[in-house]
Scaffold this active site. Structure first.
Site, PDB file in Angstrom:
ATOM      1  N   ASP A   1       0.889  -1.166   0.000  1.00  0.00           N
ATOM      2  CA  ASP A   1       0.000   0.000   0.000  1.00  0.00           C
ATOM      3  C   ASP A   1       0.925   1.213   0.000  1.00  0.00           C
ATOM      4  O   ASP A   1       1.534   1.546   1.021  1.00  0.00           O
ATOM      5  CB  ASP A   1      -0.879  -0.052   1.262  1.00  0.00           C
ATOM      6  CG  ASP A   1      -1.624   1.255   1.518  1.00  0.00           C
ATOM      7  OD1 ASP A   1      -1.619   2.130   0.632  1.00  0.00           O
ATOM      8  OD2 ASP A   1      -2.210   1.389   2.615  1.00  0.00           O
TER       9      ASP A   1
ATOM     10  N   LYS B   1       3.190  11.253  -3.579  1.00  0.00           N
ATOM     11  CA  LYS B   1       2.002  10.698  -4.251  1.00  0.00           C
ATOM     12  C   LYS B   1       1.082  11.813  -4.770  1.00  0.00           C
ATOM     13  O   LYS B   1       0.312  11.610  -5.689  1.00  0.00           O
ATOM     14  CB  LYS B   1       1.265   9.800  -3.260  1.00  0.00           C
ATOM     15  CG  LYS B   1       0.191   8.933  -3.875  1.00  0.00           C
ATOM     16  CD  LYS B   1      -0.306   7.941  -2.850  1.00  0.00           C
ATOM     17  CE  LYS B   1      -1.554   7.232  -3.292  1.00  0.00           C
ATOM     18  NZ  LYS B   1      -2.023   6.279  -2.283  1.00  0.00           N
TER      19      LYS B   1
ATOM     20  N   GLU C   1      -7.202   0.817  -4.309  1.00  0.00           N
ATOM     21  CA  GLU C   1      -7.149   0.701  -2.846  1.00  0.00           C
ATOM     22  C   GLU C   1      -8.465   0.210  -2.231  1.00  0.00           C
ATOM     23  O   GLU C   1      -8.451  -0.715  -1.410  1.00  0.00           O
ATOM     24  CB  GLU C   1      -6.723   2.049  -2.238  1.00  0.00           C
ATOM     25  CG  GLU C   1      -5.251   2.321  -2.518  1.00  0.00           C
ATOM     26  CD  GLU C   1      -4.827   3.759  -2.298  1.00  0.00           C
ATOM     27  OE1 GLU C   1      -5.632   4.557  -1.790  1.00  0.00           O
ATOM     28  OE2 GLU C   1      -3.674   4.086  -2.641  1.00  0.00           O
TER      29      GLU C   1
ATOM     30  N   ASP D   1     -12.653   5.381   1.998  1.00  0.00           N
ATOM     31  CA  ASP D   1     -11.214   5.399   2.322  1.00  0.00           C
ATOM     32  C   ASP D   1     -10.729   6.847   2.349  1.00  0.00           C
ATOM     33  O   ASP D   1     -10.629   7.496   1.308  1.00  0.00           O
ATOM     34  CB  ASP D   1     -10.484   4.581   1.237  1.00  0.00           C
ATOM     35  CG  ASP D   1      -8.973   4.593   1.416  1.00  0.00           C
ATOM     36  OD1 ASP D   1      -8.486   5.176   2.399  1.00  0.00           O
ATOM     37  OD2 ASP D   1      -8.279   4.014   0.554  1.00  0.00           O
TER      38      ASP D   1
END
Ligand code: AMP
Length: 616
Positions: free
Chosen positions: A13, A74, A179, A205
């Site tokens: 992850d 990211k 994800e 999420d």
């Protein structure tokens, strides 16, 4: 790169704030701890005068070295420098980001006394290398195969760039998995009622930098994503930013000093704010203490949960927006949802939970899976299945596992007047292949230019240009006669290939969306892989040097101690004292010597010392 299926396969992850790695062992999933014994590792890389630091070590030194400590790569991956969200992020980062080739952001740091420039892919590859190393140390063998997760709402270029990061890190990417889908696998794995009856699950999420909502139907091992929605620039870091702004103002009011351009002060304040934010998930008030924040002034303050919620009111509400969009796209009403599953560190925020619960008319939220580990957990299961190294019991549960994901954004081409013609509507299950016949606009037209876009707006101007190519050699004919088939193909990683063919000549052109969007070329990736190997070799050498130096220092120290304790004959004593003095002088002058030089010196001392102590 050749895909070898040898050795274990891991699930990574790759988070904005933290990353997590897991592996299937026997009949269970192990979340692998890092060298500090923690199950998540900060997605943080630091560059210093002498070395590169990763994870905890990098984060811990951030206040002292803010401009060379990189977080949030990211948020930059696959983005354009001129994008307004990138411009707004840059204001909050202490490290420098400049415009690179093709409008790509480049991170600038000082490393070993030199100015270095890195693409976000390279920083992400360093984080991936660290996660790989954590897994290798735990498993005791080399690891190359991995499933890496990405936000479901990542667009094509963000996915491509993540794949490139994996390649630079020397990983075989078995799959890029969304994800929320990975979290849903973690939720569904081993849950008996999931294998017995159909369940409609909404995964919410909320992490450090992204919010991702997916609606899935889970039925007898089949995980079918019906719709996905989200925001790749909304998460915990934005909540931190609001609190930082608030305290910058408070400091200004109290002390008539503006700290907003002092990166060191801002970094220290941000760390305190993040910790206060986390406390506010359980407490109603949190303290902020930063000693010597600016110009010798200690900063002490506090913030209530109510104030924190007020500062972030609009952002928290914005986090819930994708839930409505997702339900609408999936054509599912809220009453049909069996479980609302919480994932991501920021899903712990009580106000966010309250808004979500209100949205579902008071429905209890599912907190059964670990918000920080579930994604890596699901990714590891998928990796084991794809790699074929799951044990029988896991395999039995996993063999029915079918993942049906969807494309998060509509994909199409520009037609006349800059209009967007959608070929693959958003939320189409992938992999997919869709074709559409076009023709020419002019008589005897021999070339057409194909511009590929993603986005939901009717005008291509407002959407995201992924790439363009030309199909030439079309047979001359009056307008409207030639038949040009444009084909959009999306693989299981969500990566798009577009081709166009003139049916009369069968002449075909094809692009996998690449360079126009600023993606790295094969040559660039190969170069970065070599650089990454070089960096790794430098890091290894640095560590070997530190270790060898420490061993030598320690040996001298032990010899010195023994001189006090042991009664050596005077002849030997002089010999040893001389050797110690010489070794200490050598150490003083050769701090930066090669590791082998320290090792040689140690050997010399051992050769002298061992026979004497045996006698003594
Ligand atoms: P993730 O990307 O899922 O690792 O989430 C990281 C984000 O979650 C960071 O912004 C953290 O500050 C935030 N976070 C972690 N724990 C908590 C908590 N207890 N309360 C609020 N936010 C949290």
């Amino acid at each position: 790169m050749d895909i070898t299926r040898e050795g274990p396969a891991i699930g990574i992850d790759l988070g904005t704030t933290n990353s997590c790695v897991a592996v299937v062992e026997g009949n269970q999933v192990t979340i692998i701890h890092n060298d500090q014994g923690k199950f998540t590792t900060p997605s943080c890389i630091a560059f210093t005068e002498s070395e590169r630091l990763f994870g905890e070590a990098a984060k811990n030194q951030a206040p002292r070295n803010p401009t060379n400590t990189i977080t949030d790569a990211k948020r930059l991956i696959g983005m354009r420098f001129s994008d307004p969200t990138v411009q707004s992020d840059i204001k909050f980062w202490p490290f420098r980001v400049v415009a690179g080739p093709k409008d790509r952001p480049m991170i600038t740091v000082q490393y070993q006394g030199r100015e270095m420039h890195y693409f976000a892919e390279e920083i992400s590859s360093m984080i991936l290398m660290k996660m790989r190393q954590i897994a290798e140390e735990y498993l005791g063998c080399p690891v190359t195969n991995a499933v890496i997760t990405v936000p479901a709402y990542f667009n094509d270029s963000q996915r491509q760039a993540t794949k490139d990061a994996g390649a630079i890190a020397g990983l075989n990417i078995l799959r890029l998995t969304n994800e929320p889908t990975a979290a849903a696998i973690a939720y569904g794995f081993g849950q008996n009622d999931c294998s017995r009856r159909m369940k409609t699950v909404l995964v919410f999420d909320l992490g450090g930098g992204t919010v991702d909502v997916s609606l899935l139907i889970i039925n007898k091992g089949r995980f079918e994503v019906k719709a996905t929605a989200g925001d790749t620039h909304l998460g915990g870091e934005d909540f931190d930013n609001r609190m930082v702004d608030y305290f910058v103002e408070e400091f200004k009011m109290k002390h008539r000093l503006d700290i907003s351009s002092n990166f060191r002060a801002l970094r220290r304040l941000r760390t305190a704010c993040e910790s206060a934010k986390c406390s506010l998930s359980t407490a109603f008030e949190a303290q902020i203490h930063v000693d010597v924040l600016y110009e010798g002034i200690d900063f002490h303050s506090k913030i209530s949960r109510v104030k924190f919620e007020e500062l972030n009111k609009d952002l928290f509400e914005k986090c819930i927006d994708p839930v409505g969009i997702c339900l609408k796209d999936a054509n599912v009403d809220k009453e049909s949802i069996d479980d609302v599953v919480l994932v991501g560190g920021s899903s712990r925020i009580p106000k966010v939970q309250m808004l979500l619960q209100d949205f579902f008319n008071g429905k209890e939220l599912c907190k059964r899976i670990h918000p920080d580990e579930a994604i890596a957990y699901g990714a590891a299961l998928e990796a084991a299945k794809l790699n074929g190294n799951a044990c029988d019991q896991v395999w039995e549960k996993m063999q029915d596992l079918v993942l049906v994901d969807v494309t998060p954004l509509s994909l199409g081409v520009q037609v006349e007047d800059g209009e967007m013609f959608v070929i693959v509507p958003r939320n189409t299950p992938i992999p997919t292949k869709k074709e559409k016949a076009f023709t020419t606009y002019h008589d005897n037209q021999t070339t057409v230019s194909i511009k590929v876009y993603e986005g939901e707006r009717p005008a291509t101007f407002d959407n995201n240009l992924l790439g363009q190519f030309k199909l030439s050699g079309i047979r001359r004919a009056p307008r409207g006669i030639p038949r040009i088939i444009e084909c959009f193909e999306i693989d299981e990683n969500g990566i798009l290939t577009v081709s166009a063919e003139d049916t009369s000549t069968q002449h075909k052109e094809k692009i996998t969306i690449t360079n126009d969007k600023g993606r790295l070329s094969k040559k660039e990736i190969d170069k970065m892989m070599r650089e990454a190997e070089k960096h790794k070799a430098e890091d290894d050498k640095y560590r070997r040097r530190i270790k060898a130096k420490y061993q030598l220092e320690n040996y001298i120290y032990e010899m010195n101690n023994a001189m006090v304790r042991v009664n050596f004959p005077p002849k030997d004593r002089t010999k040893i004292e001389d050797a110690i003095k010489r070794a200490m002088r050598w150490l003083e002058r050769n701090q930066q010597a090669e590791p082998s030089a320290f090792e040689r010196k140690l050997k010399e001392l051992e050769t002298l010392w061992n026979p004497l102590t045996l006698v003594g």
